[in-house]
Design a protein around this motif. Structure first.
Motif, PDB file in Angstrom:
ATOM      1  N   THR A 139      64.209  39.429  91.117  1.00 55.71           N
ATOM      2  CA  THR A 139      64.145  38.371  90.103  1.00 55.71           C
ATOM      3  C   THR A 139      64.700  38.862  88.775  1.00 55.71           C
ATOM      4  O   THR A 139      65.463  38.151  88.104  1.00 55.71           O
ATOM      5  N   LYS A 142      68.461  39.014  88.936  1.00 54.12           N
ATOM      6  CA  LYS A 142      69.103  37.690  88.920  1.00 54.12           C
ATOM      7  C   LYS A 142      69.267  37.190  87.492  1.00 54.12           C
ATOM      8  O   LYS A 142      70.356  36.717  87.112  1.00 54.12           O
ATOM      9  N   PHE A 143      68.239  37.318  86.676  1.00 52.08           N
ATOM     10  CA  PHE A 143      68.328  36.833  85.296  1.00 52.08           C
ATOM     11  C   PHE A 143      69.199  37.746  84.427  1.00 52.08           C
ATOM     12  O   PHE A 143      69.873  37.272  83.513  1.00 52.08           O
ATOM     13  N   GLU A 145      71.830  39.428  85.539  1.00 52.51           N
ATOM     14  CA  GLU A 145      73.221  39.127  85.919  1.00 52.51           C
ATOM     15  C   GLU A 145      73.691  37.823  85.283  1.00 52.51           C
ATOM     16  O   GLU A 145      74.844  37.711  84.847  1.00 52.51           O
ATOM     17  N   LYS A 146      72.799  36.852  85.243  1.00 51.51           N
ATOM     18  CA  LYS A 146      73.157  35.573  84.613  1.00 51.51           C
ATOM     19  C   LYS A 146      73.506  35.776  83.140  1.00 51.51           C
ATOM     20  O   LYS A 146      74.500  35.229  82.645  1.00 51.51           O
ATOM     21  N   LYS A 147      72.709  36.581  82.449  1.00 49.92           N
ATOM     22  CA  LYS A 147      72.987  36.854  81.038  1.00 49.92           C
ATOM     23  C   LYS A 147      74.258  37.669  80.880  1.00 49.92           C
ATOM     24  O   LYS A 147      75.068  37.418  79.968  1.00 49.92           O
ATOM     25  N   ARG A 149      76.863  37.640  82.667  1.00 46.84           N
ATOM     26  CA  ARG A 149      78.055  36.814  82.907  1.00 46.84           C
ATOM     27  C   ARG A 149      78.490  36.057  81.657  1.00 46.84           C
ATOM     28  O   ARG A 149      79.633  35.580  81.584  1.00 46.84           O
ATOM     29  N   SER A 150      77.609  35.941  80.668  1.00 48.02           N
ATOM     30  CA  SER A 150      77.987  35.271  79.422  1.00 48.02           C
ATOM     31  C   SER A 150      78.917  36.137  78.575  1.00 48.02           C
ATOM     32  O   SER A 150      79.516  35.651  77.612  1.00 48.02           O
ATOM     33  N   ARG A 193      79.590  44.093  85.019  1.00 47.77           N
ATOM     34  CA  ARG A 193      80.320  42.987  84.381  1.00 47.77           C
ATOM     35  C   ARG A 193      81.525  43.500  83.604  1.00 47.77           C
ATOM     36  O   ARG A 193      82.620  42.916  83.672  1.00 47.77           O
TER      37      ARG A 193
END
Length: 203
Positions: A139, A142-143, A145-147, A149-150, A193
């Motif tokens: 979990t 996941k969060f 990686e989402k950040k 990607r910004s 990233r």
């Protein structure tokens, strides 16, 4: 948000209580004043439960805040508990399941939330058993990686890198993940990233 108690069960309880009041009115067993007081508390309690499930302590606090008599509140809450409309164990399990999956809250954050809602420690521990170490890390990743990607371009220098790293760590910290885990995962996903951006630019 946790799911609501079964609407049919709430309606059945309303009807049963109304029938009980009607059948006992006019008998020595019926205290009209006491029943009227309970009816007011019960109506507010069921209205709150219609919105979402609540812990026993949370519901009691809301009713006391509404300036109902504490003794009457306790009687109504006992009635609702016996009817299965208040169940701290079920409430805690659902709270953990939904907020971990949907909001990415860590086990420690969820434990604090349930404690704030007056849920007993043993019940909290049982509910939190749904989350194991692998779930926690997945979990968090996941969060993170989402950040990450910004980030639209690779940092120009160390200062820019640290700035980007703090942003990713901050996302995890706000969800209550341990500092060491947050830093490790943040570095891993940020470096991945940056590598991806560098490969894209060179291509």
């Amino acid at each position: 948000m946790t799911s609501k108690p079964d609407p049919e069960k709430i309606e059945q309880l309303r009807q049963a209580l109304a029938e009980h009041a009607a059948s006992t009115s006019g008998t020595g067993l019926f205290d009209a004043e006491a029943e009227e007081a309970k009816a007011s508390v019960r109506k507010r309690a069921l209205g709150l439960l219609d919105q979402r499930a609540r812990s026993r302590a949370e519901l009691r606090g809301r009713l006391i805040d509404a300036e109902f008599n504490p003794g009457t509140v306790d009687e109504v809450i006992d009635d609702l508990t016996r009817a299965g409309l208040i169940d701290d164990a079920a409430f805690a399990r659902e709270w953990v399941r939904q907020r971990h999956a949907r909001r990415g809250k860590s086990a420690s954050a969820l434990d604090r939330e349930l404690r704030d809602k007056g849920v007993d420690g043993s019940i909290r521990a049982e509910a939190l058993d749904q989350i194991d170490a692998e779930d926690e890390e997945a979990t968090a990743r996941k969060f993170a990686e989402k950040k990450a990607r910004s980030l639209r371009e690779a940092p120009a220098d160390y200062q820019e890198y640290q700035k980007a790293l703090r942003r990713v760590v901050g996302v995890l910290a706000r969800r209550g993940f341990p500092n060491a885990m947050s830093m490790q995962i943040a570095r891993e996903v940020l470096d991945a990233r940056i590598e991806n951006l560098s490969e894209t630019d060179s291509g």
